[in-house]
Design a protein around this motif. Structure first.
Motif, PDB file in Angstrom:
ATOM      1  N   ALA A 220      26.611  37.555  45.077  1.00  0.00           N
ATOM      2  CA  ALA A 220      27.534  36.751  44.283  1.00  0.00           C
ATOM      3  C   ALA A 220      28.912  36.725  44.910  1.00  0.00           C
ATOM      4  CB  ALA A 220      27.618  37.302  42.855  1.00  0.00           C
ATOM      5  N   PHE A 221      29.583  35.600  44.743  1.00  0.00           N
ATOM      6  CA  PHE A 221      30.992  35.465  45.089  1.00  0.00           C
ATOM      7  C   PHE A 221      31.679  34.896  43.858  1.00  0.00           C
ATOM      8  CE2 PHE A 221      34.502  32.986  47.244  1.00  0.00           C
ATOM      9  CZ  PHE A 221      35.271  34.104  47.509  1.00  0.00           C
ATOM     10  N   ILE A 222      32.622  35.673  43.300  1.00  0.00           N
ATOM     11  CA  ILE A 222      33.270  35.345  42.037  1.00  0.00           C
ATOM     12  C   ILE A 222      34.748  35.079  42.301  1.00  0.00           C
ATOM     13  CG2 ILE A 222      33.769  36.150  39.701  1.00  0.00           C
ATOM     14  CD1 ILE A 222      31.404  38.151  40.064  1.00  0.00           C
ATOM     15  N   GLN A 223      35.253  33.981  41.733  1.00  0.00           N
ATOM     16  CA  GLN A 223      36.662  33.628  41.913  1.00  0.00           C
ATOM     17  C   GLN A 223      37.324  33.434  40.560  1.00  0.00           C
ATOM     18  OE1 GLN A 223      35.624  30.091  44.272  1.00  0.00           O
ATOM     19  NE2 GLN A 223      36.824  30.947  45.945  1.00  0.00           N
ATOM     20  N   VAL A 224      38.569  33.872  40.459  1.00  0.00           N
ATOM     21  CA  VAL A 224      39.296  33.730  39.202  1.00  0.00           C
ATOM     22  C   VAL A 224      40.791  33.777  39.494  1.00  0.00           C
ATOM     23  CG1 VAL A 224      39.291  36.224  38.693  1.00  0.00           C
ATOM     24  CG2 VAL A 224      39.397  34.558  36.804  1.00  0.00           C
ATOM     25  N   GLY A 225      41.567  33.096  38.656  1.00  0.00           N
ATOM     26  CA  GLY A 225      43.008  33.081  38.823  1.00  0.00           C
ATOM     27  C   GLY A 225      43.691  34.230  38.101  1.00  0.00           C
ATOM     28  N   GLU A 226      44.839  34.610  38.614  1.00  0.00           N
ATOM     29  CA  GLU A 226      45.606  35.717  38.027  1.00  0.00           C
ATOM     30  C   GLU A 226      46.024  35.417  36.594  1.00  0.00           C
ATOM     31  OE1 GLU A 226      49.763  38.193  38.939  1.00  0.00           O
ATOM     32  OE2 GLU A 226      49.281  36.354  40.074  1.00  0.00           O
ATOM     33  N   TYR A 227      46.247  34.149  36.268  1.00  0.00           N
ATOM     34  CA  TYR A 227      46.751  33.779  34.944  1.00  0.00           C
ATOM     35  C   TYR A 227      45.652  33.256  34.022  1.00  0.00           C
ATOM     36  CZ  TYR A 227      51.384  34.046  37.150  1.00  0.00           C
ATOM     37  OH  TYR A 227      52.515  34.462  37.805  1.00  0.00           O
ATOM     38  N   ASP A 228      44.422  33.594  34.306  1.00  0.00           N
ATOM     39  CA  ASP A 228      43.284  33.158  33.503  1.00  0.00           C
ATOM     40  C   ASP A 228      42.937  34.240  32.490  1.00  0.00           C
ATOM     41  OD1 ASP A 228      40.726  32.355  32.547  1.00  0.00           O
ATOM     42  OD2 ASP A 228      40.233  31.417  34.455  1.00  0.00           O
ATOM     43  N   PRO A 229      42.838  33.921  31.187  1.00  0.00           N
ATOM     44  CA  PRO A 229      42.419  34.933  30.218  1.00  0.00           C
ATOM     45  C   PRO A 229      41.077  35.579  30.555  1.00  0.00           C
ATOM     46  CG  PRO A 229      43.268  32.997  29.077  1.00  0.00           C
ATOM     47  CD  PRO A 229      43.185  32.632  30.535  1.00  0.00           C
ATOM     48  N   LEU A 230      40.257  34.899  31.340  1.00  0.00           N
ATOM     49  CA  LEU A 230      38.942  35.416  31.728  1.00  0.00           C
ATOM     50  C   LEU A 230      38.998  36.386  32.906  1.00  0.00           C
ATOM     51  CD1 LEU A 230      37.040  32.009  31.590  1.00  0.00           C
ATOM     52  CD2 LEU A 230      37.141  33.737  29.790  1.00  0.00           C
ATOM     53  N   LEU A 231      40.182  36.657  33.394  1.00  0.00           N
ATOM     54  CA  LEU A 231      40.355  37.470  34.600  1.00  0.00           C
ATOM     55  C   LEU A 231      39.583  38.784  34.534  1.00  0.00           C
ATOM     56  CD1 LEU A 231      41.788  38.335  37.260  1.00  0.00           C
ATOM     57  CD2 LEU A 231      43.703  39.114  35.833  1.00  0.00           C
ATOM     58  N   ASP A 232      39.832  39.586  33.528  1.00  0.00           N
ATOM     59  CA  ASP A 232      39.265  40.929  33.503  1.00  0.00           C
ATOM     60  C   ASP A 232      37.750  40.920  33.376  1.00  0.00           C
ATOM     61  OD1 ASP A 232      41.736  42.079  33.820  1.00  0.00           O
ATOM     62  OD2 ASP A 232      42.048  42.486  31.686  1.00  0.00           O
ATOM     63  N   GLU A 233      37.200  39.997  32.589  1.00  0.00           N
ATOM     64  CA  GLU A 233      35.744  39.996  32.444  1.00  0.00           C
ATOM     65  C   GLU A 233      35.066  39.492  33.716  1.00  0.00           C
ATOM     66  OE1 GLU A 233      34.514  36.327  29.656  1.00  0.00           O
ATOM     67  OE2 GLU A 233      36.063  37.621  28.822  1.00  0.00           O
ATOM     68  N   ASN A 234      35.755  38.677  34.509  1.00  0.00           N
ATOM     69  CA  ASN A 234      35.216  38.312  35.822  1.00  0.00           C
ATOM     70  C   ASN A 234      35.185  39.529  36.743  1.00  0.00           C
ATOM     71  OD1 ASN A 234      35.089  35.008  36.774  1.00  0.00           O
ATOM     72  ND2 ASN A 234      35.852  35.496  34.740  1.00  0.00           N
ATOM     73  N   ILE A 235      36.251  40.325  36.687  1.00  0.00           N
ATOM     74  CA  ILE A 235      36.287  41.557  37.462  1.00  0.00           C
ATOM     75  C   ILE A 235      35.206  42.516  36.973  1.00  0.00           C
ATOM     76  CG2 ILE A 235      37.690  43.594  37.966  1.00  0.00           C
ATOM     77  CD1 ILE A 235      40.162  41.736  37.857  1.00  0.00           C
ATOM     78  N   ASP A 236      35.037  42.607  35.660  1.00  0.00           N
ATOM     79  CA  ASP A 236      34.012  43.477  35.087  1.00  0.00           C
ATOM     80  C   ASP A 236      32.608  43.028  35.488  1.00  0.00           C
ATOM     81  OD1 ASP A 236      36.016  44.923  33.850  1.00  0.00           O
ATOM     82  OD2 ASP A 236      35.731  44.004  31.882  1.00  0.00           O
ATOM     83  N   TYR A 237      32.396  41.725  35.556  1.00  0.00           N
ATOM     84  CA  TYR A 237      31.068  41.229  35.933  1.00  0.00           C
ATOM     85  C   TYR A 237      30.762  41.584  37.385  1.00  0.00           C
ATOM     86  CZ  TYR A 237      26.930  38.284  35.971  1.00  0.00           C
ATOM     87  OH  TYR A 237      25.627  37.844  36.048  1.00  0.00           O
ATOM     88  N   ASN A 238      31.751  41.457  38.227  1.00  0.00           N
ATOM     89  CA  ASN A 238      31.565  41.862  39.618  1.00  0.00           C
ATOM     90  C   ASN A 238      31.194  43.336  39.696  1.00  0.00           C
ATOM     91  OD1 ASN A 238      32.050  41.527  42.668  1.00  0.00           O
ATOM     92  ND2 ASN A 238      33.483  43.153  42.142  1.00  0.00           N
ATOM     93  N   GLN A 239      31.881  44.171  38.922  1.00  0.00           N
ATOM     94  CA  GLN A 239      31.597  45.607  38.929  1.00  0.00           C
ATOM     95  C   GLN A 239      30.195  45.899  38.428  1.00  0.00           C
ATOM     96  OE1 GLN A 239      33.512  47.804  40.352  1.00  0.00           O
ATOM     97  NE2 GLN A 239      32.118  49.504  39.887  1.00  0.00           N
ATOM     98  N   ALA A 240      29.753  45.158  37.411  1.00  0.00           N
ATOM     99  CA  ALA A 240      28.399  45.354  36.883  1.00  0.00           C
ATOM    100  C   ALA A 240      27.351  45.015  37.936  1.00  0.00           C
ATOM    101  CB  ALA A 240      28.194  44.495  35.638  1.00  0.00           C
ATOM    102  N   LEU A 241      27.592  43.955  38.696  1.00  0.00           N
ATOM    103  CA  LEU A 241      26.666  43.592  39.764  1.00  0.00           C
ATOM    104  C   LEU A 241      26.632  44.682  40.833  1.00  0.00           C
ATOM    105  CD1 LEU A 241      27.467  39.776  40.172  1.00  0.00           C
ATOM    106  CD2 LEU A 241      25.464  40.781  39.076  1.00  0.00           C
ATOM    107  N   LEU A 242      27.802  45.150  41.234  1.00  0.00           N
ATOM    108  CA  LEU A 242      27.859  46.194  42.254  1.00  0.00           C
ATOM    109  C   LEU A 242      27.140  47.457  41.799  1.00  0.00           C
ATOM    110  CD1 LEU A 242      31.575  45.822  43.441  1.00  0.00           C
ATOM    111  CD2 LEU A 242      29.516  45.144  44.709  1.00  0.00           C
ATOM    112  N   GLN A 243      27.339  47.843  40.541  1.00  0.00           N
ATOM    113  CA  GLN A 243      26.693  49.043  40.018  1.00  0.00           C
ATOM    114  C   GLN A 243      25.176  48.901  39.978  1.00  0.00           C
ATOM    115  OE1 GLN A 243      28.650  49.683  36.252  1.00  0.00           O
ATOM    116  NE2 GLN A 243      30.357  50.798  37.185  1.00  0.00           N
ATOM    117  N   ALA A 244      24.704  47.650  39.904  1.00  0.00           N
ATOM    118  CA  ALA A 244      23.252  47.406  39.893  1.00  0.00           C
ATOM    119  C   ALA A 244      22.692  47.243  41.304  1.00  0.00           C
ATOM    120  CB  ALA A 244      22.944  46.163  39.070  1.00  0.00           C
TER     121      ALA A 244
END
Length: 298
Positions: free
Chosen positions: A228-252
């Protein structure tokens, strides 16, 4: 007219009014229209195939694309500039899927449309000039949700082999709205908390559990998913959950990267040609193209 349909119609109108800001496409692709049958005998899924010109003869990689729009808006015209550029710069076919929208067609209709298109494209790849072994999925916002959930479905159903997923500001990875970015930005920046809740009221039917992983993929099983390649803007309310999703993928054990773009808002990739407001849009688009090239080995 109920409040969900009123919300959807208002968002469709406002979204459509913004589309001229996306600019005009660089006409470097041929566009073919196909229709894909569904289990509903009265409905076929429209799909536009963007085929780059001046490429070597042979089967091309294919990117199955789902547009954004909070599950309630967007169509085959809203993302033409983006998909033109992805196809021509990647030298791959882009299959732009016109899935059905909520609230008229709530979950799982749009998801099933996208997955049905994915299955059909895999089964008929050579007939449309595509390489069966080089299928990726991509989407922005709600489309990114459909794209990543489709990779879960292909794993669970032993469906098409997907080589990669490009997720552009993934929408509704979680439904909780309890991250720091939601707390900081959710009342001022798009998608606001009000928009998010209203869109989910349209998308999730009454009586359906809102914590299903096919709705909110952060809570799902992330093993054996494609890179996966995930992109998100610094000023997006979805920022943290995009980061969290990346972490969940890595942990799996999934190969994944999240890239945060400074001072960017939700939508900055789609509107990359409006460079004054979206200063990192073109850079992000190029980063996504490089990801696709890397998974296609082109």
């Amino acid at each position: 007219m109920n409040k969900e349909l009123m919300f959807a119609n208002d968002l469709r109108t406002s979204y459509r009014s913004m589309i001229p800001l996306a600019g005009k496409p660089d006409l470097e692709c041929d566009i073919n229209t196909i229709t894909i049958p569904t289990t509903d005998s009265e409905y076929n899924i429209p799909v536009h195939l963007y085929i780059p010109k001046n490429v070597e003869v042979g089967l091309l990689p294919i990117v199955v694309f789902a547009h954004g729009g909070c599950f309630v808006s967007g169509d085959l015209e809203t993302h033409t500039v983006l998909v033109h550029t992805i196809a021509s710069n990647t030298q791959a076919i882009v299959a732009y899927v016109d899935y059905r929208l909520a609230p008229e067609y709530p979950f799982p209709t749009g998801l099933n449309d996208f997955y049905t298109a994915l299955e059909w494209i895999s089964a008929n790849a050579t007939t449309i000039g595509a390489d069966l072994h080089k299928i990726a999925v991509c989407g922005d916002s709600a489309g990114a949700n459909l794209a990543t959930v489709a990779t879960m479905m292909t794993r669970d159903k032993k469906g098409p082999q997907i080589v990669g997923q490009w997720l552009i500001y993934l929408y509704a990875a979680s439904l909780e709205m309890n991250t720091e970015s939601w707390k900081e930005l959710g009342n001022t920046n798009f998608p606001s908390k009000d928009v998010f809740v209203s869109s989910l009221n349209c998308y999730i039917p009454e009586g359906v559990r809102s914590d299903l992983p096919y709705i909110a993929p952060l809570i799902g099983n992330h093993e054996n998913l494609p890179p996966a390649f995930i992109q998100v803007g610094e000023y997006d309310p979805l920022l943290d959950e995009n980061i969290d999703y990346n972490q969940a993928l890595l942990q799996a054990g999934v190969k994944s990267e999240v890239r945060v773009y400074d001072k960017q808002n939700h939508g900055f990739v789609q509107f990359f040609k409006n460079s004054e407001q979206n200063t990192e849009g073109l850079n992000a688009l190029n980063d996504g193209v490089e990801f696709l090239k890397s998974i296609f080995n082109r």
